[in-house]
Design a protein around this motif. Structure first.
Motif, PDB file in Angstrom:
ATOM      1  N   GLY A  33     -17.694  13.825  31.078  1.00  0.00           N
ATOM      2  CA  GLY A  33     -17.010  15.075  31.900  1.00  0.00           C
ATOM      3  C   GLY A  33     -16.354  16.046  31.004  1.00  0.00           C
ATOM      4  O   GLY A  33     -16.255  15.684  29.799  1.00  0.00           O
ATOM      5  N   LEU A  34     -15.830  17.009  31.556  1.00  0.00           N
ATOM      6  CA  LEU A  34     -15.110  17.813  30.617  1.00  0.00           C
ATOM      7  C   LEU A  34     -13.788  17.233  30.044  1.00  0.00           C
ATOM      8  O   LEU A  34     -13.393  17.890  29.084  1.00  0.00           O
ATOM      9  CB  LEU A  34     -14.726  19.240  31.414  1.00  0.00           C
ATOM     10  CG  LEU A  34     -15.775  20.042  31.817  1.00  0.00           C
ATOM     11  CD1 LEU A  34     -15.069  21.220  32.517  1.00  0.00           C
ATOM     12  CD2 LEU A  34     -16.468  20.420  30.665  1.00  0.00           C
ATOM     13  N   ALA A  35     -13.451  16.200  30.480  1.00  0.00           N
ATOM     14  CA  ALA A  35     -12.189  15.612  30.053  1.00  0.00           C
ATOM     15  C   ALA A  35     -12.505  14.927  28.614  1.00  0.00           C
ATOM     16  O   ALA A  35     -11.376  14.532  27.827  1.00  0.00           O
ATOM     17  CB  ALA A  35     -11.776  14.342  30.892  1.00  0.00           C
ATOM     18  N   GLY A  36     -13.806  14.825  28.080  1.00  0.00           N
ATOM     19  CA  GLY A  36     -14.096  14.278  27.030  1.00  0.00           C
ATOM     20  C   GLY A  36     -14.378  15.225  25.878  1.00  0.00           C
ATOM     21  O   GLY A  36     -14.858  15.000  24.577  1.00  0.00           O
ATOM     22  N   LEU A  37     -13.984  16.747  26.257  1.00  0.00           N
ATOM     23  CA  LEU A  37     -14.192  17.643  25.076  1.00  0.00           C
ATOM     24  C   LEU A  37     -13.395  17.416  23.905  1.00  0.00           C
ATOM     25  O   LEU A  37     -13.853  17.768  22.749  1.00  0.00           O
ATOM     26  CB  LEU A  37     -13.947  19.095  26.021  1.00  0.00           C
ATOM     27  CG  LEU A  37     -14.965  19.359  26.958  1.00  0.00           C
ATOM     28  CD1 LEU A  37     -14.669  20.975  27.458  1.00  0.00           C
ATOM     29  CD2 LEU A  37     -16.281  19.521  26.176  1.00  0.00           C
ATOM     30  N   GLU A  38     -12.109  16.778  24.079  1.00  0.00           N
ATOM     31  CA  GLU A  38     -11.193  16.647  22.898  1.00  0.00           C
ATOM     32  C   GLU A  38     -11.854  15.771  21.920  1.00  0.00           C
ATOM     33  O   GLU A  38     -11.981  15.806  20.597  1.00  0.00           O
ATOM     34  CB  GLU A  38     -10.011  16.345  23.252  1.00  0.00           C
ATOM     35  CG  GLU A  38      -9.076  17.323  23.893  1.00  0.00           C
ATOM     36  CD  GLU A  38      -8.800  18.493  22.848  1.00  0.00           C
ATOM     37  OE1 GLU A  38      -8.820  18.103  21.717  1.00  0.00           O
ATOM     38  OE2 GLU A  38      -8.346  19.465  23.096  1.00  0.00           O
ATOM     39  N   ASP A  39     -12.461  14.655  22.612  1.00  0.00           N
ATOM     40  CA  ASP A  39     -13.147  13.789  21.607  1.00  0.00           C
ATOM     41  C   ASP A  39     -14.402  14.377  20.963  1.00  0.00           C
ATOM     42  O   ASP A  39     -14.862  13.926  19.779  1.00  0.00           O
ATOM     43  CB  ASP A  39     -13.714  12.491  22.514  1.00  0.00           C
ATOM     44  CG  ASP A  39     -12.504  11.550  22.979  1.00  0.00           C
ATOM     45  OD1 ASP A  39     -11.318  11.858  22.393  1.00  0.00           O
ATOM     46  OD2 ASP A  39     -12.680  10.944  23.967  1.00  0.00           O
ATOM     47  N   LEU A  40     -15.189  15.023  21.758  1.00  0.00           N
ATOM     48  CA  LEU A  40     -16.234  15.655  21.153  1.00  0.00           C
ATOM     49  C   LEU A  40     -16.002  16.842  19.970  1.00  0.00           C
ATOM     50  O   LEU A  40     -16.722  16.855  18.985  1.00  0.00           O
ATOM     51  CB  LEU A  40     -17.077  16.519  22.320  1.00  0.00           C
ATOM     52  CG  LEU A  40     -18.314  17.417  21.799  1.00  0.00           C
ATOM     53  CD1 LEU A  40     -19.352  16.272  21.284  1.00  0.00           C
ATOM     54  CD2 LEU A  40     -18.809  18.024  23.018  1.00  0.00           C
TER      55      LEU A  40
END
Length: 403
Positions: free
Chosen positions: A255-262
Motif C-alpha cells: 500500500g501507500l505505506a510502502g512508498l518510502e521503501d520504493l
C-alpha cells in the motif's frame, strides 16, 4: 422415451374411452324405455372413439363428439352420460388455448348445445335441464383454463429459478475472471519493477570503467535485496491462489505505506524521487490503497525503464472525495535520448488504466510540453456510512422530586 410416452397416452385414452362407453351402456340398461341392440352398442362405441385422437386432433375429435351426440339422441334414449366424451375432448382442447380463445370456444359450444336442445331434447327447453347441459360445456373449459394458468405460473417460477441460477453462475465466472486479471496485474507490476531495477543497477555496474570493489558489493547487495523483496511479493500474490493450507501466513498487500521503501530502491537505481504525501490522505480502504500503490509503482518503473537516472516528482493528495496521484519526470539527464514510450498502447499503462477504471476512476498518461512524462490518476474514495447512534434513555427523576 417419446415412443414409450405415446404408448402410455394411448393406453390411458383407451381406458377413458372404454369407461365412457361402459357408463353409457349402463345408463341404457337402467332405462326401461331404451332398447339396447346392436345398433345402439355400435353408436355408443362410436361416440367414445373420438377420445382416442383428442391429443393429436382435438378440434376434429370435438366435432366428432357433437356429431355422435346428435346420433345417440336419435338411436337411443339416454341423456345423462352422453355429454361425457365431448367434455373430455373439450377439456383437452381448452388446455391448449388461452383464456380468450377458451371463452370463444365456450360460446360456440353453448350455442350448439342450445340448438340441440331446441331440436331433439325430450324435455321443455325452458327448464332446469337447459342450464345443466350448459354447465356440462362450461365446467371442463373452466377447469382447463384454471389448470393452464397454474401450469403457466409453475413454468414461470421454474424459468425464473433457472434464470437466477444462470445469473449466479455468470456472476461467479465474472468474479473469477476479474480476480485472475487482478492477480495478473500484480504479478506484472512486481516482476517488471524488480527486473527493471536489477537491470538498471547491473547495467551501471557493468559500464563503470574503474570498478570499485565496495561499490560493486553495494550494487550486488541492492540487487539481492530487490530480488528478495520481489520473491516475497510473488509468494504473497501466489498465496491468494491457494485453495489449501489456509493457515499459512500471507503478508498484507502493498500500500501507500510502502512508498518510502520504493523510493529507496529507485534511488539505488539512480532515480531520485521527490515524494509529497498529503497528510489528509489518512486511512484508505485496502483495495484503494493497493491500487494507488501499484499505479505509482508502475509509473516509476516506466521511468527507470525508458529514462534512466533522472528526477521524478510524486504527489499524493486527497480532495473533493477523490485520491489524486501525480507522477512527472524531467526526461533523461544529460544528452541521453529517452527510450520511446508506448503510451496508452503499452501493457504497463494499460494495466494502470484497468486498475483505475475498475474502481471508477480516471487515468491519463502522456508527454509533457516541456519534456519528460506525466501520469495523473483520480480514484474515488468511498464515504463511510456513519453508524446509527442508539437513543439515550431518559434518566429517571430521583425519588422525592416533584409532587
Amino acid at each position: 422415451m417419446p415412443d414409450r410416452d405415446r404408448a402410455v397416452d394411448l393406453a390411458v385414452d383407451l381406458g377413458i374411452a372404454a369407461a365412457l362407453a361402459a357408463a353409457m351402456l349402463v345408463e341404457a340398461r337402467l332405462d326401461d324405455s331404451s332398447h339396447v341392440g346392436g345398433a345402439a352398442v355400435a353408436v355408443i362405441v362410436l361416440a367414445a372413439l373420438p377420445v382416442l385422437w383428442r391429443r393429436t386432433h382435438p378440434v376434429a375429435a370435438l366435432v366428432a363428439c357433437f356429431g355422435a351426440l346428435f346420433l345417440l339422441e336419435t338411436v337411443i334414449a339416454i341423456h345423462q352420460t352422453i355429454p361425457f366424451p365431448s367434455m373430455v375432448v373439450g377439456y383437452t382442447l381448452a388446455r391448449r388455448l388461452d383464456r380468450g380463445a377458451a371463452i370463444v370456444l365456450g360460446l360456440v359450444l353453448g350455442a350448439v348445445v342450445l340448438v340441440n336442445l331446441a331440436i331433439v331434447a325430450p324435455h321443455i327447453f325452458f327448464s332446469w335441464e337447459t342450464p345443466k347441459n350448459l354447465a356440462f360445456v362450461a365446467l371442463p373449459l373452466v377447469v382447463a383454463v384454471a389448470a393452464r394458468n397454474r401450469q403457466d405460473y409453475l413454468d414461470a417460477l421454474v424459468d425464473r429459478a433457472e434464470t437466477a441460477e444462470r445469473t449466479r453462475e455468470e456472476e461467479a465466472r465474472r468474479r473469477v475472471d476479474e480476480e485472475r486479471l487482478r492477480i495478473a496485474r500484480d504479478l506484472h507490476d512486481v516482476v517488471a519493477h524488480a527486473l527493471v531495477a536489477i537491470n538498471v543497477q547491473a547495467g551501471v555496474a557493468a559500464h563503470v570503467r574503474d570498478p570499485d570493489p565496495e561499490t560493486n558489493r553495494a550494487t550486488f547487495r541492492e540487487i539481492k535485496r530487490v530480488s528478495g523483496e520481489a520473491l516475497g511479493e510473488l509468494r504473497t500474490t501466489l498465496g491468494m491462489l491457494r485453495e489449501v493450507d489456509e493457515q499459512a501466513p500471507v503478508a498484507p498487500a502493498a500500500g501507500l505505506a510502502g512508498l518510502e521503501d520504493l523510493r529507496r530502491r529507485l534511488l539505488a537505481a539512480g532515480v531520485e524521487v521527490e515524494l509529497s504525501l498529503d497528510p489528509a490522505v489518512g486511512t484508505l480502504p485496502p483495495t484503494l490503497d493497493a491500487t494507488a500503490y501499484r499505479v505509482l509503482q508502475e509509473a516509476l518503473t516506466n521511468v527507470m525503464r525508458h529514462v534512466g537516472p533522472t528526477t521524478v516528482r510524486v504527489e499524493v493528495t486527497r480532495a473533493d472525495g477523490a485520491l489524486r496521484l501525480r507522477v512527472e519526470d524531467d526526461g533523461p539527464a544529460g544528452d541521453r535520448p529517452p527510450s520511446p514510450r508506448s503510451g496508452a498502447g503499452g501493457h504497463g499503462v494499460r494495466g494502470m488504466g484497468e486498475r483505475v477504471r475498475a474502481l471508477g476512476g480516471t487515468l491519463s498518461a502522456g508527454p509533457r510540453p516541456e519534456g519528460g512524462w506525466l501520469v495523473t490518476a483520480a480514484l474515488p474514495v468511498p464515504v463511510p456510512v456513519p453508524a446509527a447512534t442508539p437513543a439515550t434513555p431518559a434518566t429517571p427523576a430521583p425519588h422525592g422530586v416533584g409532587a
